[in-house]
Design an enzyme around this catalytic site. Structure first.
Site, PDB file in Angstrom:
ATOM      1  N   ASP A  18       0.837  -1.212   0.000  1.00  0.00           N
ATOM      2  CA  ASP A  18       0.000   0.000   0.000  1.00  0.00           C
ATOM      3  C   ASP A  18       0.868   1.257   0.000  1.00  0.00           C
ATOM      4  OD1 ASP A  18      -2.289   1.484   0.030  1.00  0.00           O
ATOM      5  OD2 ASP A  18      -2.752   1.136   2.142  1.00  0.00           O
ATOM      6  N   TRP A  23       2.803   8.057  -2.442  1.00  0.00           N
ATOM      7  CA  TRP A  23       4.225   8.215  -2.798  1.00  0.00           C
ATOM      8  C   TRP A  23       4.341   9.088  -4.046  1.00  0.00           C
ATOM      9  CZ3 TRP A  23       7.526   7.051  -6.848  1.00  0.00           C
ATOM     10  CH2 TRP A  23       8.895   6.938  -6.553  1.00  0.00           C
ATOM     11  N   ARG A  31      -0.777   9.085  -9.963  1.00  0.00           N
ATOM     12  CA  ARG A  31      -0.769   7.867  -9.142  1.00  0.00           C
ATOM     13  C   ARG A  31      -0.087   6.687  -9.838  1.00  0.00           C
ATOM     14  NH1 ARG A  31      -3.974   7.450  -4.887  1.00  0.00           N
ATOM     15  NH2 ARG A  31      -4.383   5.269  -5.351  1.00  0.00           N
ATOM     16  N   HIS A  35       2.577   3.420  -8.921  1.00  0.00           N
ATOM     17  CA  HIS A  35       2.399   1.977  -9.168  1.00  0.00           C
ATOM     18  C   HIS A  35       3.600   1.408  -9.930  1.00  0.00           C
ATOM     19  CE1 HIS A  35      -1.483   2.140  -7.409  1.00  0.00           C
ATOM     20  NE2 HIS A  35      -2.073   2.794  -8.386  1.00  0.00           N
ATOM     21  N   GLU A  65     -12.124  -4.843  -4.816  1.00  0.00           N
ATOM     22  CA  GLU A  65     -12.656  -3.486  -4.587  1.00  0.00           C
ATOM     23  C   GLU A  65     -11.953  -2.436  -5.457  1.00  0.00           C
ATOM     24  OE1 GLU A  65     -11.737  -5.551  -1.915  1.00  0.00           O
ATOM     25  OE2 GLU A  65     -13.839  -6.152  -1.720  1.00  0.00           O
ATOM     26  N   ASN A  66     -10.763  -2.770  -5.970  1.00  0.00           N
ATOM     27  CA  ASN A  66      -9.989  -1.773  -6.728  1.00  0.00           C
ATOM     28  C   ASN A  66     -10.639  -1.367  -8.056  1.00  0.00           C
ATOM     29  OD1 ASN A  66      -6.706  -2.958  -5.628  1.00  0.00           O
ATOM     30  ND2 ASN A  66      -7.951  -1.288  -4.836  1.00  0.00           N
ATOM     31  N   ARG A 192      -5.202  -2.142   8.535  1.00  0.00           N
ATOM     32  CA  ARG A 192      -6.381  -2.899   8.078  1.00  0.00           C
ATOM     33  C   ARG A 192      -5.886  -4.098   7.264  1.00  0.00           C
ATOM     34  NH1 ARG A 192      -7.966   2.333   6.505  1.00  0.00           N
ATOM     35  NH2 ARG A 192      -7.179   2.008   4.401  1.00  0.00           N
TER      36      ARG A 192
END
Ligand code: FPP
Length: 240
Positions: A18, A23, A31, A35, A65-66, A192
């Site tokens: 995560d 970052w 984003r 990755h 969920e992504n 989590r």
């Protein structure tokens, strides 16, 4: 299960990678830049495993969920997975890494599915490190899919209801050939588990660390593996 003190390194480490987005944002970049930086870290951590005595490494690359992320990010991640597999396949094979994928492949594009199948086949005889990559994976989804197949076997007489127990159900999970994780690491400061290996991690040790995934070096990994060696695992029992 009997109580036992930890001896030796964790045989199976699972990582929730995560913090890629933050970052990148901290650097004023999109984003996906994060990755890509995160993908580069994977090789370093896989290569560290044999020296550390880690035989199984499972990494969470894309959750069920992504899909809720923007279309640009989802498409970028899928393209990253395709390119990563195509580019890394030879090196992974030559380093003795056996690659497996877990998760529901049906929703993934056909090209990606084919690359995943090819990489599994190419590395099927390797045994130096077992790398499992979770793509379109969710722990609840996995248990639901497993239960469906189990119910089919009960319905067609291959399994009786009396045989359904803690030993038979995991045989239907995507991870059926893997040992349970001993250590689960989550980077980026979030405490989590986000639907990762729910059944399998019942007795795992957890490490939630602040480091963002693109900054997760071999040294950070080594320190966590060493810290695991100082813990006591009780599996619900007491130490003798
Ligand atoms: C979580 O960071 C990371 C992901 C959802 C993707 C993980 C993918 C990689 C590390 C790269 C590819 C991996 C392989 C095996 C090729 P986040 O985007 O949730 O970060 P944030 O919480 O800072 O937004």
């Amino acid at each position: 299960m009997a109580a036992k003190p930890i001896s030796g390194p964790p045989r199976h480490v699972a990582i929730i990678m995560d913090g890629n987005g933050r970052w990148a944002t901290m650097r004023g970049r999109p984003r996906l830049f994060g990755h890509h930086a995160g993908a580069k870290r994977v090789r370093e951590i896989v290569e560290a495993c044999p020296d550390l005595g880690v035989k199984y490494l499972t990494i969470f690359a894309f959750s069920t969920e992504n899909w809720k992320r923007t279309q640009v990010e989802v498409a970028g991640l899928m393209s990253l997975f395709r390119r990563y597999i195509a580019k890394e396949a030879r090196a992974l094979f030559e380093e003795g890494v056996r690659v497996r994928f877990i998760g529901d492949r049906v929703r993934l594009d056909k090209k990606l599915q084919a690359l995943m199948d090819e990489l599994e086949t190419l590395t099927a005889k390797n045994d130096r490190v077992n790398l499992t990559i979770a793509i379109n994976y969710g722990g609840r989804d996995e248990v639901a899919r497993a239960t469906k197949r189990l119910a089919e076997d009960v319905a067609n007489g291959k399994l009786s209801p009396e045989e359904v127990n803690e030993e038979t159900l995991p045989k239907y999970l995507d991870t059926c050939v893997l040992p349970d994780p001993d250590l689960v690491i989550r980077t980026s400061g979030e405490a989590r588990i986000s639907n990762f290996l729910l059944w399998q991690s019942a007795y795992a040790e957890y490490e939630f660390i602040d480091t963002l995934w693109p900054d997760f070096t071999r040294d950070v990994f080594t320190a966590l593996v060493a810290r695991y060696g100082n813990r006591e695992r009780r599996f619900g029992g007491v130490l003798g």
